[in-house]
Design a protein around this motif. Structure first.
Motif, PDB file in Angstrom:
ATOM      1  N   HIS A 323       0.848  -1.197   0.000  1.00 20.43           N
ATOM      2  CA  HIS A 323       0.000   0.000   0.000  1.00 20.43           C
ATOM      3  C   HIS A 323       0.882   1.245   0.000  1.00 20.43           C
ATOM      4  O   HIS A 323       1.929   1.275   0.652  1.00 20.43           O
ATOM      5  N   PHE A 324       0.465   2.287  -0.764  1.00 24.51           N
ATOM      6  CA  PHE A 324       1.149   3.579  -0.764  1.00 24.51           C
ATOM      7  C   PHE A 324       0.180   4.653  -0.283  1.00 24.51           C
ATOM      8  O   PHE A 324      -0.929   4.788  -0.824  1.00 24.51           O
ATOM      9  N   ASP A 325       0.598   5.433   0.697  1.00 25.96           N
ATOM     10  CA  ASP A 325      -0.271   6.493   1.211  1.00 25.96           C
ATOM     11  C   ASP A 325      -0.588   7.536   0.152  1.00 25.96           C
ATOM     12  O   ASP A 325      -1.663   8.144   0.177  1.00 25.96           O
ATOM     13  N   GLU A 326       0.333   7.769  -0.790  1.00 27.72           N
ATOM     14  CA  GLU A 326       0.120   8.822  -1.786  1.00 27.72           C
ATOM     15  C   GLU A 326      -0.775   8.387  -2.939  1.00 27.72           C
ATOM     16  O   GLU A 326      -1.156   9.210  -3.786  1.00 27.72           O
ATOM     17  N   ALA A 327      -1.119   7.104  -3.017  1.00 25.81           N
ATOM     18  CA  ALA A 327      -1.988   6.634  -4.098  1.00 25.81           C
ATOM     19  C   ALA A 327      -3.426   7.064  -3.831  1.00 25.81           C
ATOM     20  O   ALA A 327      -3.898   7.001  -2.691  1.00 25.81           O
ATOM     21  N   PRO A 328      -4.157   7.497  -4.857  1.00 30.38           N
ATOM     22  CA  PRO A 328      -5.568   7.840  -4.651  1.00 30.38           C
ATOM     23  C   PRO A 328      -6.354   6.587  -4.274  1.00 30.38           C
ATOM     24  O   PRO A 328      -6.095   5.500  -4.791  1.00 30.38           O
ATOM     25  N   GLU A 329      -7.312   6.762  -3.385  1.00 28.29           N
ATOM     26  CA  GLU A 329      -8.030   5.630  -2.797  1.00 28.29           C
ATOM     27  C   GLU A 329      -9.472   5.607  -3.276  1.00 28.29           C
ATOM     28  O   GLU A 329     -10.188   6.614  -3.227  1.00 28.29           O
ATOM     29  N   LEU A 330      -9.912   4.453  -3.743  1.00 28.52           N
ATOM     30  CA  LEU A 330     -11.311   4.258  -4.088  1.00 28.52           C
ATOM     31  C   LEU A 330     -12.148   4.235  -2.816  1.00 28.52           C
ATOM     32  O   LEU A 330     -11.668   3.839  -1.749  1.00 28.52           O
ATOM     33  N   PRO A 331     -13.433   4.613  -2.915  1.00 26.40           N
ATOM     34  CA  PRO A 331     -14.264   4.608  -1.707  1.00 26.40           C
ATOM     35  C   PRO A 331     -14.615   3.209  -1.222  1.00 26.40           C
ATOM     36  O   PRO A 331     -15.054   3.045  -0.076  1.00 26.40           O
ATOM     37  N   SER A 332     -14.441   2.194  -2.063  1.00 23.18           N
ATOM     38  CA  SER A 332     -14.689   0.814  -1.646  1.00 23.18           C
ATOM     39  C   SER A 332     -13.883  -0.103  -2.550  1.00 23.18           C
ATOM     40  O   SER A 332     -13.109   0.347  -3.405  1.00 23.18           O
ATOM     41  N   GLY A 333     -14.063  -1.407  -2.367  1.00 23.09           N
ATOM     42  CA  GLY A 333     -13.324  -2.376  -3.153  1.00 23.09           C
ATOM     43  C   GLY A 333     -13.859  -2.512  -4.568  1.00 23.09           C
ATOM     44  O   GLY A 333     -14.916  -1.975  -4.919  1.00 23.09           O
ATOM     45  N   TYR A 334     -13.119  -3.253  -5.387  1.00 23.35           N
ATOM     46  CA  TYR A 334     -13.482  -3.392  -6.794  1.00 23.35           C
ATOM     47  C   TYR A 334     -14.888  -3.967  -6.966  1.00 23.35           C
ATOM     48  O   TYR A 334     -15.596  -3.594  -7.907  1.00 23.35           O
ATOM     49  N   ALA A 335     -15.303  -4.908  -6.117  1.00 22.63           N
ATOM     50  CA  ALA A 335     -16.625  -5.520  -6.271  1.00 22.63           C
ATOM     51  C   ALA A 335     -17.711  -4.450  -6.224  1.00 22.63           C
ATOM     52  O   ALA A 335     -18.642  -4.451  -7.039  1.00 22.63           O
ATOM     53  N   THR A 336     -17.604  -3.531  -5.287  1.00 25.52           N
ATOM     54  CA  THR A 336     -18.571  -2.435  -5.183  1.00 25.52           C
ATOM     55  C   THR A 336     -18.433  -1.471  -6.342  1.00 25.52           C
ATOM     56  O   THR A 336     -19.433  -1.040  -6.936  1.00 25.52           O
ATOM     57  N   MET A 337     -17.207  -1.122  -6.703  1.00 20.24           N
ATOM     58  CA  MET A 337     -16.980  -0.127  -7.742  1.00 20.24           C
ATOM     59  C   MET A 337     -17.413  -0.621  -9.121  1.00 20.24           C
ATOM     60  O   MET A 337     -17.811   0.174  -9.978  1.00 20.24           O
ATOM     61  N   ILE A 338     -17.367  -1.929  -9.357  1.00 22.23           N
ATOM     62  CA  ILE A 338     -17.868  -2.480 -10.617  1.00 22.23           C
ATOM     63  C   ILE A 338     -19.353  -2.188 -10.760  1.00 22.23           C
ATOM     64  O   ILE A 338     -19.829  -1.788 -11.831  1.00 22.23           O
ATOM     65  N   VAL A 339     -20.099  -2.380  -9.686  1.00 25.11           N
ATOM     66  CA  VAL A 339     -21.542  -2.093  -9.723  1.00 25.11           C
ATOM     67  C   VAL A 339     -21.781  -0.620 -10.039  1.00 25.11           C
ATOM     68  O   VAL A 339     -22.644  -0.268 -10.856  1.00 25.11           O
TER      69      VAL A 339
END
Length: 380
Positions: A323-339
């Motif tokens: 994990h990198f702190d400077e990487a932008p973070e999705l609000p949830s995991g891929y399963a949620t973001m696919i929906v």
């Protein structure tokens, strides 16, 4: 020395990676549940698990941002146990496909049941592309061959070439068909990426052969021999189970590679590598990939959500990705973001403000879709 490396460090997720084998069990679970209950609903278990169960688990289980210590990474990558967690996916994947073909041909299923089973098998094949992604980046020849085998079910063998030699070079630029642009919906991105990746894979392999003075129409063309595996597989299945299974074979393949493409869509949405003074793009950095530490989706996808480290170290094995702190973070995991990606207004509501915040509101620094300039008020 303990399981992860020196100084007594232990990988807390070591045995949880076996849960990734839950995915290729989808068709067997569907069959068992349908037989036990008499309900055709369970033939649709694959989409239900992917779009219903795993988003809930993402929220319930939460995140894990812990990294292995640098001193443990080399030893962690050498442990063959983790490799077998990916190797075992393939026999289960193909056992499920053969069982599915038998059910389509001889199982007495309704058309709706057959369609549900096709999508369930497509879910296995789609996650199988991610297994191929993990194997195809490795230097061992047998793992690269296994990657092609995993891709045969979804007829996406060219991914092996285009992803490694194309996407990793052009990522987060307008030239990359697999990097989505700000304001571009998944439904516009999907055909652009499918066609663009196919063309890119062919041209990259044609150029490789041309550098050795060879033409593209030969067995050593890695795109052609990857596609040949699909023709051989589908031909054998049609010979064994009859032509009536063909529509369902095609449906599962399309659904499978659509899962890859929706993951491509969310991994770099709106992110752009800037030009340097020389006119070249800056080196890919953690800020050019959307990351997520949601545990459920990470176990499902072999840490694919730690995507920044993957682009920085493509041959690094999944258990050692950081994990990198400077990487932008999705609000949830891929399963949620696919929906969310399937629902463009909801996707834009959730993600566009995050892209803008990442660039401090400066649209000129984003990978902006040309047709979206008016909507976002961009000049020029």
């Amino acid at each position: 020395m303990s399981s992860g490396g020196p100084m007594g460090w232990v990988d807390p997720k070591k045995y949880l990676w076996l849960l990734g084998l839950f995915v290729p069990s989808f068709p067997f679970l569907a069959w068992g549940l349908a037989e036990a209950t008499g309900s055709g609903f369970f033939w649709w278990s694959g989409p239900v698990f992917l779009f219903g169960l795993f988003p809930v688990l993402d929220q319930l289980i939460g995140k894990d941002a812990a990294n292995p210590p640098d001193s443990a990474i080399a030893a962690l990558e050498e442990q063959r146990y983790y490799r077998w967690c990916t190797y075992l996916y393939l026999p289960l994947q193909y056992a499920g496909l053969i069982a599915g073909c038998w059910l389509w041909a001889h199982g007495g299923l309704s058309v709706a049941d057959k369609l549900g089973l096709a999508l369930t098998l497509g879910a296995v094949g789609g996650i199988g592309i991610n297994t191929a992604h993990e194997l195809g980046h490795k230097t061992e020849a047998h793992e690269r061959r296994l990657a092609k085998v995993a891709l045969a079910q979804t007829a996406y063998g060219h991914f092996f070439i285009e992803h490694n030699r194309g996407h990793h070079r052009r990522v987060a630029t307008p030239e990359d068909p697999a990097s989505a642009r700000l304001g571009e919906t998944f439904w516009h991105f999907f055909p652009r990426s499918v066609w663009g990746s196919l063309r890119s894979g062919w041209h990259l392999e044609k150029a490789r052969l041309a550098r050795t003075g060879k033409g593209p129409w030969r067995a050593s063309n890695e795109v052609l021999n990857a596609w040949a595996l699909t023709f051989a597989l589908f031909g054998a299945l049609l010979a064994g189970f009859g032509p009536e299974i063909l529509p369902y074979l095609l449906i599962q393949a399309v659904f499978g590679f659509s899962l890859l493409e929706v993951v491509n869509y969310l991994e770099h949405y709106g992110l752009l590598r800037q030009r340097t003074a020389s006119g070249r793009y800056e080196r890919c950095a953690p800020r050019h990939s959307w990351n997520s530490n949601n545990v459920a989706s990470n176990l499902l996808l072999y840490h694919l959500q730690r995507h920044s480290d993957h682009h920085a170290n493509p041959t690094r094995r999944y258990q050692a990705l950081r994990h990198f702190d400077e990487a932008p973070e999705l609000p949830s995991g891929y399963a949620t973001m696919i929906v969310l990606a399937y629902l463009p207004p909801l996707w834009r509501h959730v993600m566009d403000e995050r892209v803008l915040a990442h660039y401090d509101g400066d649209l000129t620094r984003t990978n902006l879709h040309p047709s979206a300039r008016a909507r976002y008020g961009a000049a020029g």
